[in-house]
Design a protein around this motif. Sequence first.
Motif, PDB file in Angstrom:
ATOM      1  N   LEU A 146      44.929  25.275  43.272  1.00 54.71           N
ATOM      2  CA  LEU A 146      44.608  25.810  41.943  1.00 54.71           C
ATOM      3  C   LEU A 146      45.486  27.011  41.619  1.00 54.71           C
ATOM      4  O   LEU A 146      45.735  27.868  42.472  1.00 54.71           O
ATOM      5  CB  LEU A 146      43.145  26.256  41.890  1.00 54.71           C
ATOM      6  CG  LEU A 146      42.071  25.193  42.117  1.00 54.71           C
ATOM      7  CD1 LEU A 146      40.690  25.850  42.114  1.00 54.71           C
ATOM      8  CD2 LEU A 146      42.149  24.101  41.064  1.00 54.71           C
ATOM      9  N   SER A 147      45.930  27.085  40.385  1.00 54.44           N
ATOM     10  CA  SER A 147      46.594  28.267  39.857  1.00 54.44           C
ATOM     11  C   SER A 147      45.582  28.951  38.945  1.00 54.44           C
ATOM     12  O   SER A 147      45.166  28.371  37.927  1.00 54.44           O
ATOM     13  CB  SER A 147      47.852  27.888  39.074  1.00 54.44           C
ATOM     14  OG  SER A 147      48.449  29.029  38.500  1.00 54.44           O
ATOM     15  N   VAL A 148      45.162  30.159  39.323  1.00 57.32           N
ATOM     16  CA  VAL A 148      44.042  30.768  38.616  1.00 57.32           C
ATOM     17  C   VAL A 148      44.377  32.158  38.095  1.00 57.32           C
ATOM     18  O   VAL A 148      45.252  32.849  38.613  1.00 57.32           O
ATOM     19  CB  VAL A 148      42.796  30.869  39.541  1.00 57.32           C
ATOM     20  CG1 VAL A 148      42.376  29.495  40.023  1.00 57.32           C
ATOM     21  CG2 VAL A 148      43.057  31.796  40.724  1.00 57.32           C
ATOM     22  N   GLY A 149      43.655  32.535  37.050  1.00 57.31           N
ATOM     23  CA  GLY A 149      43.651  33.910  36.587  1.00 57.31           C
ATOM     24  C   GLY A 149      42.423  34.605  37.144  1.00 57.31           C
ATOM     25  O   GLY A 149      41.635  34.007  37.893  1.00 57.31           O
ATOM     26  N   HIS A 150      42.227  35.851  36.777  1.00 59.08           N
ATOM     27  CA  HIS A 150      41.136  36.634  37.358  1.00 59.08           C
ATOM     28  C   HIS A 150      40.408  37.435  36.290  1.00 59.08           C
ATOM     29  O   HIS A 150      41.022  37.947  35.359  1.00 59.08           O
ATOM     30  CB  HIS A 150      41.685  37.605  38.415  1.00 59.08           C
ATOM     31  CG  HIS A 150      42.734  37.000  39.290  1.00 59.08           C
ATOM     32  ND1 HIS A 150      44.083  37.140  39.044  1.00 59.08           N
ATOM     33  CD2 HIS A 150      42.631  36.214  40.385  1.00 59.08           C
ATOM     34  CE1 HIS A 150      44.768  36.477  39.960  1.00 59.08           C
ATOM     35  NE2 HIS A 150      43.920  35.906  40.778  1.00 59.08           N
ATOM     36  N   HIS A 151      39.088  37.510  36.436  1.00 59.98           N
ATOM     37  CA  HIS A 151      38.272  38.355  35.572  1.00 59.98           C
ATOM     38  C   HIS A 151      37.238  39.002  36.483  1.00 59.98           C
ATOM     39  O   HIS A 151      36.411  38.313  37.079  1.00 59.98           O
ATOM     40  CB  HIS A 151      37.601  37.529  34.478  1.00 59.98           C
ATOM     41  CG  HIS A 151      36.927  38.362  33.425  1.00 59.98           C
ATOM     42  ND1 HIS A 151      37.628  39.078  32.476  1.00 59.98           N
ATOM     43  CD2 HIS A 151      35.618  38.614  33.188  1.00 59.98           C
ATOM     44  CE1 HIS A 151      36.783  39.717  31.687  1.00 59.98           C
ATOM     45  NE2 HIS A 151      35.555  39.451  32.102  1.00 59.98           N
ATOM     46  N   SER A 152      37.295  40.310  36.611  1.00 60.35           N
ATOM     47  CA  SER A 152      36.546  40.986  37.676  1.00 60.35           C
ATOM     48  C   SER A 152      35.275  41.668  37.205  1.00 60.35           C
ATOM     49  O   SER A 152      35.252  42.310  36.156  1.00 60.35           O
ATOM     50  CB  SER A 152      37.437  42.029  38.359  1.00 60.35           C
ATOM     51  OG  SER A 152      38.569  41.431  38.945  1.00 60.35           O
ATOM     52  N   ALA A 153      34.243  41.520  38.030  1.00 61.50           N
ATOM     53  CA  ALA A 153      33.032  42.326  37.880  1.00 61.50           C
ATOM     54  C   ALA A 153      33.217  43.596  38.692  1.00 61.50           C
ATOM     55  O   ALA A 153      33.862  43.579  39.746  1.00 61.50           O
ATOM     56  CB  ALA A 153      31.825  41.547  38.395  1.00 61.50           C
ATOM     57  N   ARG A 154      32.705  44.697  38.198  1.00 59.26           N
ATOM     58  CA  ARG A 154      32.848  45.971  38.889  1.00 59.26           C
ATOM     59  C   ARG A 154      31.708  46.174  39.882  1.00 59.26           C
ATOM     60  O   ARG A 154      30.561  45.823  39.609  1.00 59.26           O
ATOM     61  CB  ARG A 154      32.882  47.126  37.883  1.00 59.26           C
ATOM     62  CG  ARG A 154      34.044  47.017  36.898  1.00 59.26           C
ATOM     63  CD  ARG A 154      35.384  46.970  37.623  1.00 59.26           C
ATOM     64  NE  ARG A 154      36.474  46.597  36.739  1.00 59.26           N
ATOM     65  CZ  ARG A 154      37.702  46.341  37.152  1.00 59.26           C
ATOM     66  NH1 ARG A 154      38.003  46.411  38.442  1.00 59.26           N
ATOM     67  NH2 ARG A 154      38.646  46.003  36.297  1.00 59.26           N
ATOM     68  N   THR A 155      32.043  46.758  41.006  1.00 62.31           N
ATOM     69  CA  THR A 155      31.083  46.973  42.086  1.00 62.31           C
ATOM     70  C   THR A 155      30.483  48.368  41.997  1.00 62.31           C
ATOM     71  O   THR A 155      31.190  49.334  41.691  1.00 62.31           O
ATOM     72  CB  THR A 155      31.781  46.810  43.449  1.00 62.31           C
ATOM     73  OG1 THR A 155      32.456  45.549  43.480  1.00 62.31           O
ATOM     74  CG2 THR A 155      30.779  46.861  44.594  1.00 62.31           C
ATOM     75  N   ALA A 156      29.188  48.482  42.269  1.00 63.28           N
ATOM     76  CA  ALA A 156      28.523  49.787  42.279  1.00 63.28           C
ATOM     77  C   ALA A 156      29.225  50.713  43.258  1.00 63.28           C
ATOM     78  O   ALA A 156      29.580  50.301  44.371  1.00 63.28           O
ATOM     79  CB  ALA A 156      27.057  49.620  42.654  1.00 63.28           C
ATOM     80  N   LEU A 157      29.426  51.964  42.855  1.00 59.39           N
ATOM     81  CA  LEU A 157      30.162  52.926  43.677  1.00 59.39           C
ATOM     82  C   LEU A 157      29.527  53.092  45.055  1.00 59.39           C
ATOM     83  O   LEU A 157      30.229  53.249  46.064  1.00 59.39           O
ATOM     84  CB  LEU A 157      30.224  54.280  42.960  1.00 59.39           C
ATOM     85  CG  LEU A 157      31.072  55.365  43.623  1.00 59.39           C
ATOM     86  CD1 LEU A 157      32.527  54.921  43.750  1.00 59.39           C
ATOM     87  CD2 LEU A 157      30.982  56.667  42.833  1.00 59.39           C
ATOM     88  N   ARG A 158      28.216  53.031  45.127  1.00 62.17           N
ATOM     89  CA  ARG A 158      27.515  53.190  46.400  1.00 62.17           C
ATOM     90  C   ARG A 158      27.921  52.113  47.396  1.00 62.17           C
ATOM     91  O   ARG A 158      28.013  52.359  48.601  1.00 62.17           O
ATOM     92  CB  ARG A 158      25.995  53.133  46.163  1.00 62.17           C
ATOM     93  CG  ARG A 158      25.156  53.229  47.417  1.00 62.17           C
ATOM     94  CD  ARG A 158      23.678  53.230  47.085  1.00 62.17           C
ATOM     95  NE  ARG A 158      23.240  51.956  46.557  1.00 62.17           N
ATOM     96  CZ  ARG A 158      22.851  50.923  47.305  1.00 62.17           C
ATOM     97  NH1 ARG A 158      22.855  51.022  48.624  1.00 62.17           N
ATOM     98  NH2 ARG A 158      22.439  49.803  46.751  1.00 62.17           N
ATOM     99  N   LEU A 159      28.172  50.901  46.900  1.00 59.21           N
ATOM    100  CA  LEU A 159      28.467  49.766  47.775  1.00 59.21           C
ATOM    101  C   LEU A 159      29.956  49.515  47.961  1.00 59.21           C
ATOM    102  O   LEU A 159      30.351  48.752  48.850  1.00 59.21           O
ATOM    103  CB  LEU A 159      27.828  48.493  47.193  1.00 59.21           C
ATOM    104  CG  LEU A 159      26.317  48.516  47.002  1.00 59.21           C
ATOM    105  CD1 LEU A 159      25.865  47.224  46.336  1.00 59.21           C
ATOM    106  CD2 LEU A 159      25.599  48.717  48.324  1.00 59.21           C
TER     107      LEU A 159
END
Length: 250
Positions: free
Chosen positions: A219-232
Amino acid sequence: MNSKMLRLPQKIIAAVAAVALVWVNLVLKPNAGSLLGTLLFGSIMAVTLLWRRIACLWKRIAGRILVIFFGVIFAAGFGLCVFFSVNMVVYAEKDCDSADCVIVLGCQVKGETPTPMLCDRLNAALELLESNPNAVCVVSGGQGPQEHISEAEAMRRYLNERGIADKRIITEPLSTSTEENLRFSAELLSERGFKGSIVVVTNEFHQYRADIYARRAGLSVGHHSARTALRLFPNQCVREWGALAVAMLT
């Protein structure tokens, strides 16, 4: 430079390592990230605080061999962590806003309820699905211990409740790893003759490894990111370093 001049830098390094040690353990229960982080930052603290004794080893041939051996291992490990971190940042910044297919990678479910991290991924996927109304979505994740339903089913329900129709959702309920997430999703899309653009939705620290496995799955894919809680975030990054090392070796 005499030993007295080294005391302040040593204290600073030890203090930073101590903070990092606590930070990677700010999780509800121990995991690979907390264990690896404890080993890494604990080792840095030990080397810093025991520097004089280590320096004494250098006076003996056997001691020099030992110091060089562990020094090379530490330097190689540090170099790999830097390499992985740079790529994690690069891939997290390649954010796509358009897609014909959105693949959401699974994460832990508590009973039948998505965990906050999985909700973050699903909310990021919703952004794409709402701005690309003709896009389909593959929700990928099997059923793990203490999960009453598969992660894919929990994700399907979450998206349904927020207005995404079943006809737009393809469930992949068998995968148990990131590698299987992408491989099984690729197989489902191939069976349907899908030819459009694909975007993978996961947390920012996870995008680089997801891309590695996506390419291996063809697969050739793009990316869309969810942000991670700073604590974790520190815990997940350290955990990801270990997972990337395994990915490189397999």
